[in-house]
Design a protein around this motif. Sequence first.
Motif, short mmCIF file in Angstrom:
data_model
loop_
_atom_site.label_atom_id
_atom_site.label_comp_id
_atom_site.label_asym_id
_atom_site.label_seq_id
_atom_site.Cartn_x
_atom_site.Cartn_y
_atom_site.Cartn_z
N ARG A 80 -44.88 -5.95 67.95
CA ARG A 80 -44.08 -6.63 68.98
C ARG A 80 -44.09 -8.14 68.78
O ARG A 80 -43.05 -8.80 68.94
CB ARG A 80 -44.62 -6.26 70.37
CG ARG A 80 -44.31 -4.83 70.80
CD ARG A 80 -44.68 -4.61 72.25
NE ARG A 80 -46.12 -4.66 72.44
CZ ARG A 80 -46.92 -3.61 72.34
NH1 ARG A 80 -46.43 -2.42 72.01
NH2 ARG A 80 -48.22 -3.73 72.56
N ARG A 81 -45.25 -8.70 68.41
CA ARG A 81 -45.32 -10.14 68.18
C ARG A 81 -44.47 -10.55 66.98
O ARG A 81 -43.76 -11.57 67.03
CB ARG A 81 -46.78 -10.55 67.98
CG ARG A 81 -46.97 -12.06 67.86
CD ARG A 81 -48.42 -12.42 67.83
NE ARG A 81 -49.12 -11.87 66.68
CZ ARG A 81 -49.97 -10.86 66.73
NH1 ARG A 81 -50.24 -10.28 67.88
NH2 ARG A 81 -50.57 -10.42 65.64
N ARG A 83 -41.84 -9.00 65.88
CA ARG A 83 -40.43 -8.88 66.24
C ARG A 83 -39.98 -10.09 67.05
O ARG A 83 -38.87 -10.61 66.84
CB ARG A 83 -40.20 -7.59 67.03
CG ARG A 83 -38.75 -7.44 67.47
CD ARG A 83 -38.50 -6.09 68.10
NE ARG A 83 -37.15 -6.01 68.62
CZ ARG A 83 -36.06 -5.79 67.88
NH1 ARG A 83 -36.18 -5.61 66.58
NH2 ARG A 83 -34.87 -5.72 68.43
N GLU A 84 -40.82 -10.55 67.97
CA GLU A 84 -40.47 -11.75 68.72
C GLU A 84 -40.34 -12.96 67.80
O GLU A 84 -39.43 -13.78 67.97
CB GLU A 84 -41.53 -12.00 69.79
CG GLU A 84 -41.55 -10.94 70.90
CD GLU A 84 -42.71 -11.14 71.86
OE1 GLU A 84 -43.51 -12.07 71.61
OE2 GLU A 84 -42.81 -10.39 72.84
N GLN A 85 -41.23 -13.07 66.83
CA GLN A 85 -41.12 -14.17 65.88
C GLN A 85 -39.84 -14.06 65.06
O GLN A 85 -39.20 -15.08 64.76
CB GLN A 85 -42.35 -14.16 64.96
CG GLN A 85 -43.65 -14.49 65.66
CD GLN A 85 -44.85 -14.34 64.75
OE1 GLN A 85 -44.72 -13.88 63.60
NE2 GLN A 85 -46.02 -14.70 65.24
N THR A 88 -36.96 -15.21 67.22
CA THR A 88 -36.95 -16.67 67.32
C THR A 88 -36.41 -17.30 66.04
O THR A 88 -35.60 -18.24 66.08
CB THR A 88 -38.37 -17.17 67.60
OG1 THR A 88 -38.86 -16.59 68.82
CG2 THR A 88 -38.40 -18.68 67.73
#
Length: 258
Positions: A80-81, A83-85, A88
């Motif tokens: 999940r982290r 994917r967020e990166q 962004t």
Amino acid sequence: MPQTVLYHFLTEVPEAAAIWSALLLLALGLLAVLVARPEREGASDPVPDPAAQEAARRADLRRYADEVAVAAAGAGQTARRRREQWLTAQDEAERAWRAYDEAEGAARRFATAAALPAPQTPRTPAEYAARERWLHHAAMTAHWRGDLSARQLADVLAHRNGWDPRRHPAEQEIVLARAVRESRRAVWAAAAERERRAWRDAELAAEAARTLSAEAYAATGALRPTPADRATAARTPVPAPSAVPSAAARATAAPRPA
């Protein structure tokens, strides 16, 4: 003389026979001990308990399932982290592309205007000083916007790498627009490369999370009782109730006094 020989024979032969008999008995006893010892050692080995072995196996499976579940949860958070990166980085790449597209359009418009003749102005020291001030101001403004790097600004102020303050501001604006376009192109290329790396990291993290999640599910499924275990439990005899009647039953069955 014959009597003496006969006497020695009759007295020594039984002693020799007794000695040989004792040695033979000792050898037979040692042989019996050696033959019987492995049997005793084998008989002393504990018989493996199937229930204890099954309990140990299930304890190992439970510990492994717990460890894999923790690893799967950590891999999910990492996915999940990542994917967020990636999202962004994708937004940054899109903004960089829009900025580059805007600079490309401005450069094309200035390239079209370059076909027109430059305005005629008097070539005086004051005019050259005004042109130099305009170039420095335009370059510093572009640097504050992030369109020119510190090295490019130093080149402008030092009048090197093609920056000539004696040109007309119209010509200088064309050169400056091309420099801004190339700078934004480099920013967009770097942002696109970061977005590709972030996407690749997100895909690898998602694949690792899926693999660990499947492994955790399989480990949890191994702890469930199998049909063979349920059949064994069904075949296990249940103790029958005691044949001794209860106190209430005895009181009910006993004849009442007349």
